[in-house]
Design a protein around this motif. Structure first.
Motif, PDB file in Angstrom:
ATOM      1  N   GLY A  96      -5.186 -13.321  51.634  1.00 40.69           N
ATOM      2  CA  GLY A  96      -4.369 -14.636  51.259  1.00 40.69           C
ATOM      3  C   GLY A  96      -3.768 -15.094  52.453  1.00 40.69           C
ATOM      4  N   ILE A  97      -3.507 -14.639  53.298  1.00 40.74           N
ATOM      5  CA  ILE A  97      -2.619 -14.802  54.686  1.00 40.74           C
ATOM      6  C   ILE A  97      -3.294 -14.227  55.917  1.00 40.74           C
ATOM      7  CG2 ILE A  97      -0.794 -14.981  55.945  1.00 40.74           C
ATOM      8  CD1 ILE A  97       1.324 -14.624  53.296  1.00 40.74           C
ATOM      9  N   PRO A  98      -3.877 -15.766  56.529  1.00 39.54           N
ATOM     10  CA  PRO A  98      -5.022 -14.736  57.903  1.00 39.54           C
ATOM     11  C   PRO A  98      -4.077 -14.666  58.786  1.00 39.54           C
ATOM     12  CG  PRO A  98      -5.423 -17.610  56.849  1.00 39.54           C
ATOM     13  CD  PRO A  98      -3.861 -16.760  56.260  1.00 39.54           C
ATOM     14  N   ARG A  99      -4.147 -13.386  59.528  1.00 41.51           N
ATOM     15  CA  ARG A  99      -3.919 -12.805  60.352  1.00 41.51           C
ATOM     16  C   ARG A  99      -3.063 -11.529  60.034  1.00 41.51           C
ATOM     17  NH1 ARG A  99      -7.845 -11.644  61.602  1.00 41.51           N
ATOM     18  NH2 ARG A  99      -9.506 -13.285  61.964  1.00 41.51           N
ATOM     19  N   SER A 100      -2.562 -12.426  58.356  1.00 37.82           N
ATOM     20  CA  SER A 100      -1.229 -10.804  58.347  1.00 37.82           C
ATOM     21  C   SER A 100      -1.529  -9.798  58.074  1.00 37.82           C
ATOM     22  CB  SER A 100      -0.957 -11.681  56.969  1.00 37.82           C
ATOM     23  OG  SER A 100      -1.803 -11.308  55.565  1.00 37.82           O
ATOM     24  N   GLY A 101      -2.435  -9.114  57.808  1.00 30.13           N
ATOM     25  CA  GLY A 101      -3.102  -7.969  58.017  1.00 30.13           C
ATOM     26  C   GLY A 101      -2.946  -6.497  59.129  1.00 30.13           C
ATOM     27  N   GLU A 102      -3.223  -7.572  60.447  1.00 29.77           N
ATOM     28  CA  GLU A 102      -2.506  -6.887  61.204  1.00 29.77           C
ATOM     29  C   GLU A 102      -1.280  -6.761  61.761  1.00 29.77           C
ATOM     30  OE1 GLU A 102      -4.973  -9.555  61.005  1.00 29.77           O
ATOM     31  OE2 GLU A 102      -6.762  -8.623  62.902  1.00 29.77           O
ATOM     32  N   ILE A 103      -0.874  -7.776  61.694  1.00 31.11           N
ATOM     33  CA  ILE A 103       0.988  -7.081  61.686  1.00 31.11           C
ATOM     34  C   ILE A 103       1.185  -5.520  60.185  1.00 31.11           C
ATOM     35  CG2 ILE A 103       3.307  -8.287  61.280  1.00 31.11           C
ATOM     36  CD1 ILE A 103       1.519  -9.674  63.390  1.00 31.11           C
ATOM     37  N   LEU A 104       0.078  -6.307  59.058  1.00 32.96           N
ATOM     38  CA  LEU A 104       0.853  -5.256  57.857  1.00 32.96           C
ATOM     39  C   LEU A 104       0.171  -4.224  58.885  1.00 32.96           C
ATOM     40  CD1 LEU A 104       2.149  -4.778  55.386  1.00 32.96           C
ATOM     41  CD2 LEU A 104      -0.742  -5.240  54.277  1.00 32.96           C
TER      42      LEU A 104
END
Length: 321
Positions: A96-104
């Protein structure tokens, strides 16, 4: 430009580009070709698709286990099952949101395993650097195995190899010069960049200082072997690609890898990149498109299904935390 607008563009632009490429891919084929592609997709062997999904899941499990090898030297050892769910959630979020997975991913580790965010995020950055080095290794191996074919293809397309090599040398020289300037500069920006680069270097070198470096290296190679394996088995779902060798498929694998980093989960661009790479070996655009879409659909569904399950199960499993 306001922060809210920047955030909106970071989310909207990759999705818009991906949807445009889906439209472009659709409109660049004839109705008859679209029927053939849909036929290949709908009749893809469930066995080989399942094998691809299993290899994908195993790569995520291996990544979750490997993550602990980076956290252990700092005094943390999260539950492997929590790591697996967190990794799956991070890949789902990136759709859904690029690179948001790393923060999450770092946030979830803090929530459920009490690992400080900056430390968890630091290990994730280290992972990404290692993955980049592995991708470069795959690219080098691919170039060595398929040098003649790739050079012939570039020459046919009118690519000036001497000019391209010159640009590469200039780029490498520019990188060294920029690094030297940053190291000598006393400006605040240079100090931040220096700190960031040193942190990345320390993260990479820490792999060789950890107690379980050999298991870490094993899982690193296993993860990438699984990536290539889940790509290789899909060749059995399309008649025209079944005769391709592993070294030939690596060219398409590299093309797909770059596509995955350009749009959200490679939407739209992944099948185009894979099809173009397979075209070098005389694979028709119909078969190439079918191969790319089967691969993309299988892996995306895997991330969506297991990511959704992880979102539900992770808080239930840790309801007392």
């Amino acid at each position: 430009m306001g922060k809210s607008l920047k955030k909106f563009l970071k989310i909207f632009v990759p999705i818009a580009v991906g949807l445009f490429l889906v439209w472009y891919s659709y409109n660049s084929t004839t109705p008859e070709e679209r029927k053939q592609i849909i036929h290949y997709i709908s009749n893809a062997s469930p066995f080989w698709v399942t094998m691809s999904v299993i290899l994908g899941v195993l790569s995520h499990i291996s990544r979750a286990i490997r993550w602990n090898y980076l956290l252990e030297p700092m005094g943390y050892r999260p539950k492997v099952i929590n790591n697996i769910f967190i990794v799956l959630i991070s890949y789902f979020a990136n759709l859904g949101i690029p690179r948001s997975g790393e923060i999450l991913r770092a946030t979830a580790l803090t929530t459920y395993e009490k690992v400080p965010f900056e430390k968890g995020f630091g290990t994730i950055v280290t992972e990404r650097v290692i993955d980049l080095l592995m991708l470069l290794l795959v690219i080098i191996i691919t170039l060595l195995l398929q040098t003649d074919i790739i050079l012939t293809f570039l020459e046919e397309k009118g690519v000036n190899l001497i000019g391209a090599f010159g640009i590469l040398l200039v780029g490498i020289a520019g990188l060294f010069i920029s690094t030297a300037i940053i190291r000598k500069s006393k400006s605040a920006l240079a100090q931040k960049l220096k700190s960031f680069l040193n942190g990345l270097l320390d993260g990479v070198l820490s792999v060789f200082k950890m107690k379980k470096k050999w298991p870490f290296i094993f899982h690193t190679f296993f993860i990438w072997a699984a990536y290539i394996g889940m790509f290789w088995v899909i060749k059995h779902t399309v008649a025209e690609t079944m005769s391709l060798s592993l070294s030939e498929l690596l060219v398409a694998f590299v093309g797909g890898a770059f596509a995955m980093s350009t749009t959200n989960g490679g939407i739209g661009l992944y099948p185009i990149a894979v099809s173009a790479a397979l075209g070098i070996y005389g694979i028709s655009s119909v078969s190439g498109d079918a191969f790319g879409w089967i691969m993309w659909i299988a892996q995306t569904l895997m991330v969506v299904v297991f990511g959704t399950i992880s979102f539900i199960v992770l808080p239930l499993l840790n309801r007392n935390r």
